[in-house]
Design a protein around this motif. Structure first.
Motif, mmCIF file in Angstrom:
data_model
loop_
_atom_site.group_PDB
_atom_site.id
_atom_site.type_symbol
_atom_site.label_atom_id
_atom_site.label_comp_id
_atom_site.label_asym_id
_atom_site.label_seq_id
_atom_site.Cartn_x
_atom_site.Cartn_y
_atom_site.Cartn_z
ATOM 1 N N GLY A 130 -26.034 -17.194 -19.550
ATOM 2 C CA GLY A 130 -25.943 -18.492 -20.216
ATOM 3 C C GLY A 130 -25.527 -18.371 -21.667
ATOM 4 O O GLY A 130 -24.627 -19.085 -22.130
ATOM 5 N N ILE A 131 -26.183 -17.463 -22.415
ATOM 6 C CA ILE A 131 -25.854 -17.278 -23.831
ATOM 7 C C ILE A 131 -24.433 -16.746 -23.976
ATOM 8 O O ILE A 131 -23.666 -17.198 -24.845
ATOM 9 N N ALA A 132 -24.053 -15.777 -23.121
ATOM 10 C CA ALA A 132 -22.692 -15.230 -23.186
ATOM 11 C C ALA A 132 -21.667 -16.328 -22.910
ATOM 12 O O ALA A 132 -20.632 -16.418 -23.587
ATOM 13 N N ALA A 133 -21.959 -17.189 -21.932
ATOM 14 C CA ALA A 133 -21.024 -18.263 -21.590
ATOM 15 C C ALA A 133 -20.894 -19.265 -22.735
ATOM 16 O O ALA A 133 -19.787 -19.629 -23.142
ATOM 17 N N VAL A 134 -22.022 -19.710 -23.274
ATOM 18 C CA VAL A 134 -21.976 -20.700 -24.358
ATOM 19 C C VAL A 134 -21.287 -20.122 -25.590
ATOM 20 O O VAL A 134 -20.413 -20.759 -26.189
ATOM 21 N N SER A 135 -21.674 -18.898 -25.980
ATOM 22 C CA SER A 135 -21.072 -18.283 -27.169
ATOM 23 C C SER A 135 -19.575 -18.088 -26.987
ATOM 24 O O SER A 135 -18.781 -18.346 -27.901
ATOM 25 N N SER A 136 -19.176 -17.622 -25.800
ATOM 26 C CA SER A 136 -17.754 -17.383 -25.547
ATOM 27 C C SER A 136 -16.970 -18.678 -25.537
ATOM 28 O O SER A 136 -15.862 -18.747 -26.086
ATOM 29 N N VAL A 137 -17.533 -19.707 -24.922
ATOM 30 C CA VAL A 137 -16.832 -20.996 -24.866
ATOM 31 C C VAL A 137 -16.632 -21.562 -26.264
ATOM 32 O O VAL A 137 -15.547 -22.055 -26.608
ATOM 33 N N VAL A 138 -17.682 -21.489 -27.091
ATOM 34 C CA VAL A 138 -17.558 -21.999 -28.464
ATOM 35 C C VAL A 138 -16.507 -21.203 -29.231
ATOM 36 O O VAL A 138 -15.651 -21.776 -29.924
ATOM 37 N N SER A 189 -26.451 -16.909 -34.734
ATOM 38 C CA SER A 189 -27.834 -17.308 -35.033
ATOM 39 C C SER A 189 -28.269 -18.447 -34.123
ATOM 40 O O SER A 189 -29.396 -18.451 -33.608
ATOM 41 N N ALA A 190 -27.382 -19.423 -33.929
ATOM 42 C CA ALA A 190 -27.704 -20.565 -33.062
ATOM 43 C C ALA A 190 -27.954 -20.097 -31.636
ATOM 44 O O ALA A 190 -28.882 -20.570 -30.967
ATOM 45 N N ALA A 191 -27.139 -19.149 -31.148
ATOM 46 C CA ALA A 191 -27.317 -18.630 -29.789
ATOM 47 C C ALA A 191 -28.662 -17.924 -29.658
ATOM 48 O O ALA A 191 -29.387 -18.111 -28.673
ATOM 49 N N PHE A 192 -29.019 -17.121 -30.666
ATOM 50 C CA PHE A 192 -30.291 -16.394 -30.615
ATOM 51 C C PHE A 192 -31.471 -17.368 -30.657
ATOM 52 O O PHE A 192 -32.425 -17.242 -29.887
ATOM 53 N N LEU A 193 -31.403 -18.349 -31.559
ATOM 54 C CA LEU A 193 -32.490 -19.330 -31.655
ATOM 55 C C LEU A 193 -32.600 -20.146 -30.376
ATOM 56 O O LEU A 193 -33.702 -20.510 -29.949
ATOM 57 N N THR A 194 -31.453 -20.428 -29.754
ATOM 58 C CA THR A 194 -31.469 -21.169 -28.494
ATOM 59 C C THR A 194 -32.191 -20.383 -27.417
ATOM 60 O O THR A 194 -33.032 -20.920 -26.691
ATOM 61 N N GLY A 225 -35.837 -20.321 -28.154
ATOM 62 C CA GLY A 225 -36.403 -21.638 -27.858
ATOM 63 C C GLY A 225 -36.613 -21.843 -26.371
ATOM 64 O O GLY A 225 -37.599 -22.462 -25.941
ATOM 65 N N ILE A 226 -35.699 -21.324 -25.561
ATOM 66 C CA ILE A 226 -35.843 -21.426 -24.105
ATOM 67 C C ILE A 226 -37.089 -20.675 -23.651
ATOM 68 O O ILE A 226 -37.849 -21.147 -22.796
ATOM 69 N N GLY A 227 -37.306 -19.488 -24.232
ATOM 70 C CA GLY A 227 -38.498 -18.723 -23.886
ATOM 71 C C GLY A 227 -39.772 -19.477 -24.212
ATOM 72 O O GLY A 227 -40.721 -19.505 -23.416
ATOM 73 N N VAL A 261 -16.865 -27.797 -21.435
ATOM 74 C CA VAL A 261 -17.123 -26.473 -20.869
ATOM 75 C C VAL A 261 -18.453 -25.921 -21.386
ATOM 76 O O VAL A 261 -19.212 -25.292 -20.643
ATOM 77 N N ALA A 262 -18.751 -26.185 -22.672
ATOM 78 C CA ALA A 262 -20.027 -25.722 -23.226
ATOM 79 C C ALA A 262 -21.200 -26.402 -22.524
ATOM 80 O O ALA A 262 -22.248 -25.778 -22.302
ATOM 81 N N SER A 263 -21.024 -27.677 -22.166
ATOM 82 C CA SER A 263 -22.083 -28.386 -21.448
ATOM 83 C C SER A 263 -22.364 -27.717 -20.108
ATOM 84 O O SER A 263 -23.519 -27.589 -19.693
ATOM 85 N N ILE A 264 -21.286 -27.303 -19.449
ATOM 86 C CA ILE A 264 -21.462 -26.591 -18.178
ATOM 87 C C ILE A 264 -22.209 -25.278 -18.420
ATOM 88 O O ILE A 264 -23.099 -24.894 -17.655
ATOM 89 N N ALA A 265 -21.842 -24.590 -19.507
ATOM 90 C CA ALA A 265 -22.520 -23.331 -19.827
ATOM 91 C C ALA A 265 -23.991 -23.575 -20.176
ATOM 92 O O ALA A 265 -24.855 -22.762 -19.843
ATOM 93 N N VAL A 266 -24.273 -24.697 -20.849
ATOM 94 C CA VAL A 266 -25.657 -25.021 -21.201
ATOM 95 C C VAL A 266 -26.492 -25.212 -19.936
ATOM 96 O O VAL A 266 -27.678 -24.853 -19.895
ATOM 97 N N ILE A 267 -25.862 -25.775 -18.897
ATOM 98 C CA ILE A 267 -26.572 -25.938 -17.630
ATOM 99 C C ILE A 267 -27.028 -24.580 -17.112
ATOM 100 O O ILE A 267 -28.146 -24.427 -16.603
ATOM 101 N N SER A 268 -26.161 -23.571 -17.258
ATOM 102 C CA SER A 268 -26.547 -22.221 -16.820
ATOM 103 C C SER A 268 -27.716 -21.704 -17.659
ATOM 104 O O SER A 268 -28.576 -20.971 -17.154
ATOM 105 N N LEU A 269 -27.753 -22.095 -18.949
ATOM 106 C CA LEU A 269 -28.887 -21.706 -19.790
ATOM 107 C C LEU A 269 -30.177 -22.347 -19.289
ATOM 108 O O LEU A 269 -31.230 -21.711 -19.240
ATOM 109 N N ILE A 270 -30.082 -23.629 -18.926
ATOM 110 C CA ILE A 270 -31.264 -24.333 -18.418
ATOM 111 C C ILE A 270 -31.737 -23.686 -17.122
ATOM 112 O O ILE A 270 -32.935 -23.493 -16.896
ATOM 113 N N VAL A 271 -30.767 -23.354 -16.264
ATOM 114 C CA VAL A 271 -31.114 -22.661 -15.020
ATOM 115 C C VAL A 271 -31.807 -21.334 -15.334
ATOM 116 O O VAL A 271 -32.808 -20.960 -14.702
#
Length: 652
Positions: A285-293, A619-624, A627-629, A529-539
């Motif tokens: 999830g983090i790799a997908a969101v970071s890469s998409v951004v 930093s945003a990816a790490f905090l995200t 936060g999920i944890g 695309v980031a929204s789709i990646a965020v879904i993977s983060l939620i999963v």
């Protein structure tokens, strides 16, 4: 007379069994003085274990009063009960209840951790206790590497680490051979002589005979309470007490947090595969969101660079009231005088009139369609075109209506092949007009429409005189000074031309509008695309929660042991929350590294498409991920913290 350390008055404990109530303790009253050694005996189901659980503050009576050192236990909350267990009681269990992931020494230190004792102090105390109990050489061994007798000695050391006043032993010799059992009883007698209160629950008459007082239970009632030896006076002075000050304050809280982190790492190391699979969802999830951004930002930079190649800060004026005006081709009011007037404006860096027509181009036996562009000498500077070879025509060529042609790379390749030097000085026929090639411009981004079309550039005066026979202009292309806003420049151009024409019969194409539109579009696509990646983060977060729930279910017995030795609810909550946060944080770091590696690979594969990661996005990816944890780990952690200690201990 010495005040009792333990006092029960009409204590009753009932359990629900379907639609009925089972009475485990029936209005039981009992007092135990400090320093006594008491054996509680009775047949199975007599209430021995229930009584021991209530004495150790692991369970609460249904009714009646239970006091420890004068404190009414029924008035205490969960954390106060934990403090009571931590400071007054030491537990010795029949099945030892040592934590399998920890060494013998680490098991001994657990109660001291929850007491906030400093690491060096508790390590020293644990070592002394293990030396005293004869298992110092096994300090680094796991429970499964110890014999039953050795495990029970470690359990006794754990009960003593906080200098417990009361030792509660549940069938302490039940799982031991005779020799090991005798050794454990010897140790308990020795602790009794030091002034500690020893309460043993047993069904073995031989074990009970070691006590100075034997209490027999039957059906939840005391049926016999007799002394086998005179009570000895407690020797409290010989029992060194642990400083309770170590529990309080920020330092104690920080020590417990540090230990919770260490224990979480130990638990993760013991279940590496499970921890990795839990991290995998976060990593992806983090790799997908970071890469998409990062790819979205790189795409925007590439698009803006391409637009810049079309000519930076340019606006173009066309005849007609709108781009969809069907009469635009008949409007002839856009003339050279307008271009001259605009050229005199201070905010204009370059002006070129343009006219165009289509015709055929011939060279020797080859022929093709071509777009003939009539432009001024400033056109190439306004558009940011680069000369590949030869030269560009100048103002004299425009003024003298010369037939000098500048061709593009597509035209050169079509008629002259791969010979880079061919074409310059050659004469081509544009329709019936011969023109000499003076220069070739480098390949330029085509913008909108195909960039495969053949294009030839001539002085606009030549095109007007030799091809169209019309003084009207197709458009006027303007380059705006870099320090001037294109929006303000567009307003000024509109005002000037409206005054000259006495009406607005022209339309302006602003490349900045195109840039903003494309930027907005790429941002929208990146967001999608980031929204789709965020879904993977939620999963992935749900995966963390599920695995932590499984972990709680698997470790209920461990949780019960920790509560029995003094862990607060906040300690249990903290440990599991730290574990979930560590899993997510480590997964987040791994995801960021994967994203960076993907970016490096993309940069190598596509040199003109530079993917980069900002400190903010990392930093945003790490905090995200962290936060999920916290968010998805809270429910399992809370569930663990609110388990009933006696229920948790009963689970294997």
């Amino acid at each position: 007379m010495v005040d009792p350390i333990i006092s029960l008055e009409d204590v009753r404990r009932e359990f629900a069994a379907g639609d009925t109530r089972v009475v485990a303790l029936d209005d039981l009253s009992l007092s135990i003085a400090p320093g006594e050694m008491v054996a509680i005996i009775g047949s199975s189901g007599s209430g021995k274990s229930t009584l021991l659980n209530i004495l150790g503050c692991l369970d609460r009576p249904t009714s009646g009063a239970y006091r420890v050192a004068g404190k009414n236990v029924s008035e205490l909350d969960a954390d106060a009960l934990a403090a009571l267990r931590r400071e007054h009681f030491g537990f010795i269990f029949q099945r030892y209840h040592l934590l399998g992931d920890l060494s013998a020494g680490e098991n001994v230190e657990i109660p001291a951790i929850y007491a906030g004792m400093k690491a060096r102090e508790r390590s020293t105390r644990a070592e002394k206790l293990l030396v005293r109990l004869g298992v110092h050489d096994r300090r680094g061994h796991r429970p499964n590497q110890l014999s039953g007798g050795q495990q029970q000695r470690v359990s006794i050391a754990r009960a003593l680490i906080n200098d417990a006043e009361v030792i509660l032993a549940d069938e302490p010799t039940g799982a031991l051979d005779q020799r090991s059992g005798e050794e454990v009883l010897r140790i308990l007698s020795e602790l009794h002589r030091e002034g500690r209160t020893i309460i043993i629950v047993t069904h073995d008459a031989g074990v009970a005979a070691r006590a100075e007082r034997i209490i027999e239970l039957r059906d939840g009632r005391i049926v016999a309470d007799c002394r086998t030896a005179p009570a000895e006076m407690p020797v409290a002075a010989t029992v060194s007490r642990t400083s309770r000050d170590s529990v309080a304050g920020w330092s104690g809280a920080l020590r417990r947090l540090r230990e919770a982190s260490r224990m979480a790492l130990v638990a993760m190391a013991a279940h590496r595969l499970r921890a990795f699979l839990t991290m995998l969802g976060i990593i992806l999830g983090i790799a997908a969101v970071s890469s998409v951004v990062a790819l979205g930002n790189a795409s925007q930079r590439k698009v803006l660079s391409d637009i810049a190649n079309l000519g930076t800060n340019t606006i173009e004026v066309f005849p007609g009231k709108d781009f969809g005006d069907a009469r635009a081709g008949k409007i002839k009011t856009l003339v050279l005088g307008d271009a001259r007037a605009l050229e005199r404006q201070s905010f204009i860096a370059g002006v070129t009139p343009t006219v165009s027509t289509s015709t055929t181009v011939r060279y020797r036996g080859n022929e093709s369609n071509v777009l003939v562009n009539g432009v001024g000498e400033s056109y190439f500077q306004v558009k940011g075109a680069k000369l590949a070879k030869g030269r560009l025509f100048d103002a004299d060529a425009v003024r003298n209506i010369e037939r000098q042609a500048v061709i593009d790379e597509n035209t050169r390749k079509t008629f002259f092949g791969d010979d880079q030097t061919a074409g310059i000085g050659r004469v081509i026929w544009l329709g019936k007009v011969p023109c000499r090639i003076v220069g070739v411009i480098a390949q330029q981004q085509g913008g909108f429409g195909s960039n495969q079309n053949l294009s030839v550039y001539l002085p606009y005066t030549t095109v007007q005189a030799q091809f169209t026979g019309d003084r009207a202009l197709r458009s006027i292309l303007l380059r705006i000074s870099d320090e001037i806003s294109t929006a303000l420049a567009q307003d000024a151009v509109t005002t000037l031309l409206t005054q000259r024409h006495n009406t607005r019969d022209f339309v302006i194409l602003n490349t900045d509008d195109i840039r903003r539109t494309i930027t907005s579009t790429t941002q929208t696509l990146a967001f999608l695309v980031a929204s789709i990646a965020v879904i993977s983060l939620i999963v992935g977060g749900i995966g963390v929660m599920n695995i932590m729930l499984v972990s709680v279910s698997e470790r209920i017995s461990e949780i019960g042991v920790r509560m029995a030795v003094g862990a607060r609810r906040s300690d249990i909550l903290q440990q599991f929350l730290v574990e979930a946060t560590l899993i997510s944080s480590i997964g987040g770091i791994a995801g960021i590294l994967v994203a960076i590696l993907l970016g490096v690979a993309a940069n190598i594969a596509m040199p003109g498409f530079q993917v980069s990661y900002s400190l903010f996005s990392i930093s945003a990816a790490f905090l995200t991920s962290t936060g999920i944890g916290v968010a998805f780990g809270f429910f399992p952690a809370r569930r663990a913290a609110f388990l009933d200690p006696v229920v948790a201990l009963s689970r294997d």
